[in-house]
Design a protein around this motif. Structure first.
Motif, short mmCIF file in Angstrom:
data_model
loop_
_atom_site.label_atom_id
_atom_site.label_comp_id
_atom_site.label_asym_id
_atom_site.label_seq_id
_atom_site.Cartn_x
_atom_site.Cartn_y
_atom_site.Cartn_z
N MET A 38 37.42 45.46 16.80
CA MET A 38 38.32 44.40 17.74
C MET A 38 38.38 45.05 19.06
N THR A 39 37.60 44.43 20.12
CA THR A 39 37.87 44.72 21.56
C THR A 39 38.96 44.19 22.10
N PRO A 40 39.88 44.79 22.71
CA PRO A 40 40.91 44.40 23.25
C PRO A 40 40.74 43.21 24.37
N ARG A 41 41.56 42.37 24.43
CA ARG A 41 41.36 41.19 25.33
C ARG A 41 42.30 41.62 26.76
N PHE A 42 41.81 41.14 27.79
CA PHE A 42 42.34 41.61 29.22
C PHE A 42 42.74 40.15 29.90
N GLY A 43 43.94 40.02 30.44
CA GLY A 43 44.37 38.66 31.02
C GLY A 43 45.53 38.95 31.93
N VAL A 44 46.18 37.85 32.52
CA VAL A 44 47.21 37.86 33.15
C VAL A 44 48.23 36.78 32.90
N ASN A 45 49.42 37.33 33.17
CA ASN A 45 50.52 36.12 33.27
C ASN A 45 50.35 35.54 34.49
N TYR A 46 50.34 33.97 34.51
CA TYR A 46 49.75 33.09 35.52
C TYR A 46 50.87 32.71 36.37
N THR A 47 51.30 33.25 37.33
CA THR A 47 52.25 33.12 38.31
C THR A 47 51.67 32.08 39.55
N PRO A 48 51.68 30.67 39.58
CA PRO A 48 50.98 29.74 40.68
C PRO A 48 51.35 30.50 42.02
N SER A 49 50.26 30.47 42.71
CA SER A 49 50.33 30.83 44.26
C SER A 49 51.07 30.19 45.07
N GLN A 50 51.31 28.67 44.62
CA GLN A 50 52.17 27.90 45.45
C GLN A 50 53.12 27.33 44.80
N GLY A 51 54.39 27.60 45.22
CA GLY A 51 55.58 27.13 44.57
C GLY A 51 56.02 27.82 43.13
N TRP A 52 55.48 29.17 42.88
CA TRP A 52 55.88 29.65 41.56
C TRP A 52 55.83 28.92 40.42
N PHE A 53 56.94 28.95 39.35
CA PHE A 53 56.70 27.95 38.14
C PHE A 53 57.56 26.74 38.60
N HIS A 54 57.83 26.58 39.73
CA HIS A 54 58.36 25.10 40.31
C HIS A 54 57.10 24.45 40.81
N HIS A 55 55.94 24.91 40.59
CA HIS A 55 54.67 23.84 40.84
C HIS A 55 54.63 22.91 39.73
N TRP A 56 55.26 22.76 38.78
CA TRP A 56 55.30 21.75 37.79
C TRP A 56 55.83 20.60 38.31
N LEU A 57 56.84 20.70 39.30
CA LEU A 57 57.42 19.51 40.12
C LEU A 57 56.55 18.92 40.82
N ASP A 58 55.21 19.47 41.53
CA ASP A 58 54.44 18.91 42.43
C ASP A 58 52.92 19.43 41.82
N PHE A 59 52.84 18.98 40.71
CA PHE A 59 51.78 19.62 39.79
C PHE A 59 50.13 19.29 40.95
N ASP A 60 49.66 19.92 40.99
CA ASP A 60 48.15 20.01 41.84
C ASP A 60 47.29 20.64 41.28
N ILE A 61 46.45 19.88 40.58
CA ILE A 61 45.35 20.61 39.63
C ILE A 61 44.25 21.48 40.34
N ASP A 62 44.00 20.89 41.74
CA ASP A 62 43.10 21.63 42.72
C ASP A 62 43.56 22.94 43.09
N ALA A 63 44.92 23.12 43.15
CA ALA A 63 45.52 24.45 43.53
C ALA A 63 45.44 25.21 42.24
N VAL A 64 45.74 24.51 41.12
CA VAL A 64 45.71 25.54 39.69
C VAL A 64 44.01 26.12 39.68
N ARG A 65 43.23 25.13 39.93
CA ARG A 65 41.86 25.44 39.64
C ARG A 65 41.47 26.92 40.54
N ALA A 66 41.83 26.65 41.90
CA ALA A 66 41.74 27.42 42.96
C ALA A 66 42.47 28.86 42.56
#
Length: 414
Positions: free
Chosen positions: A1-29
């Motif tokens: 088993m090779t360990p997985r490497f990842g990150v806890n996603y904190t949106p660059s715009q609006g932190w987790f408040h981004h759900w209030l103004d969800f912008d899929i293009d910003a998420v993709r970036a």
């Protein structure tokens, strides 16, 4: 088993408040900048009050946005774990109004609240069940902090109630997405605080893997310094500590949160800390993965966060890679080049916490405790110690299954 490497996603715009103004293009970036680091997964955080604002209302549009985020992650080659009950994030609590003030009810024991939580988790899991890049659900982010002190307004429970609640929540995730990798995650009170309702046995025996959240601002860095052996090996210590309670000697352990918190880890040392922490973690067997906290810095335009929260990102708000991001990317590349085959840890340190299910004396495992300090001392000597519960220290079959050939007490280690 090779360990997985990842990150806890904190949106660059609006932190987790981004759900209030969800912008899929910003998420993709954002996800494009994460993928540039060579990572393979993210952990994402719906805000519970926004997704379930009423006990009997789970907003379809919010669920659709979560699915859109998971699909965007797939476009960038990223798998996704979803935390359900948020719960608690970066010093802020996010509880629905139907659990608070005039509607104050215990979130772990009130039958109506527990049923609503289970339906919420089942709904999110079911919405994602057919997505091949959906890893599974984490019940919530460190929701154990609501169960007692030091929370200012806790929902008090005991270990039996915590156990029953966890089983109900994990079952709800499984009903929603059968066969996915569902688990739960606690902050380190579960391992270090004597009277805490959530226990090491629950962490190491319920769910598909044991989740470890390693934060050295818990007294470790203050006691041992930012470059001390105990500090740079804290994540490895927690991984090995979890193995003491696991009934499966090869149970996967997920280092689900680890970061370089300033000022106990100075910003100029963040990259070195990341390198040392990852090297230490990968010197442990059965590591499912390492998920750094976090992807992007919190914007200074947002108020009232603890100072350390603003600088934990591997990337800036402008999606530029920071030195710690470069260090993590290098660790990922090196792992893929050399592979993962840690040597057995043949010497085990005894952990005596009393009853292994409730662990009434687990404070000895915390920074400053006899187990913690003895493990750090042995590590500084190059011993690479494992940890074994006192009631298993003479169990030849258990020791052999883990490759342990020598057992020492903390007193002997000192």
């Amino acid at each position: 088993m090779t360990p997985r490497f990842g990150v806890n996603y904190t949106p660059s715009q609006g932190w987790f408040h981004h759900w209030l103004d969800f912008d899929i293009d910003a998420v993709r970036a954002d996800l494009d900048s994460v993928a540039r680091l060579g990572l393979d997964h993210i952990r994402v955080f719906p805000l519970w009050p926004l997704f379930q604002p009423n006990r009997t209302l789970i907003r379809p549009r919010a669920v659709e946005q979560l699915v859109a985020l998971v699909d965007a992650a797939a476009e960038h080659g990223l798998d996704v774990n979803v935390d359900g009950l948020q719960g608690h994030l970066s010093s802020f609590d996010f509880l629905p109004s139907w659990t608070a003030t005039w509607h104050r009810r215990n979130i772990f024991t009130d039958p109506d609240v527990v049923a609503a939580e289970a339906e919420y988790l089942r709904t999110l899991a079911a919405a994602l069940a057919d997505r091949p890049n959906f890893l599974g659900m984490t019940v919530g982010n460190e929701i154990n902090q609501f169960s007692g002190p030091p929370h200012p307004d806790p929902d008090p429970i005991g270990p039996a109630e915590a156990d029953a609640w966890l089983r109900l929540m994990l079952d709800a995730c499984e009903r929603g997405a059968p066969g996915k990798l569902h688990l739960h995650a606690e902050y380190d009170a579960a391992w270090y605080q004597d009277d805490h309702a959530f226990t090491p046995a629950q962490a190491a025996r319920l769910g598909f893997a044991t989740a470890v959240h390693s934060w050295v601002f818990n007294g470790t860095a203050q006691r041992h310094g930012h470059a001390g052996v105990a500090t740079e090996h804290h994540a490895a210590y927690m991984i090995e500590l979890s193995k003491a309670w696991a009934t499966d000697p090869h149970r996967p352990v997920w280092l689900q949160e680890v970061g370089a918190p300033a000022p106990v880890v100075p910003p100029e040392h963040a990259a070195a800390f990341a390198t040392a922490t990852i090297e230490g973690a990968l010197d442990c067997a059965d590591v499912w993965g390492v998920t750094w906290w976090c992807s992007h810095d919190v914007a200074r335009s947002l108020a009232d966060f603890p100072e350390l929260e603003y600088t934990l990102g591997l990337l800036t708000n402008d999606r530029e890679i920071k030195p710690a991001g470069t260090a993590v990317a290098r660790a990922v590349a090196e792992l893929r080049d050399r592979g993962y085959a840690p040597r057995p840890r043949t010497t085990a340190l005894v952990v005596d916490v009393g009853d292994s299910l409730t662990a009434p004396r687990r404070a000895g495992c915390a920074p400053g405790g006899e187990v913690f300090e003895a493990w750090a001392a042995l590590t500084a000597q190059g011993v690479r110690p494992a940890l074994v519960l006192a009631d298993r220290a003479a169990d030849a079959e258990h020791l052999a299954a883990r490759g342990i050939t020598e057992v020492v007490t903390p007193a002997q280690a000192r």
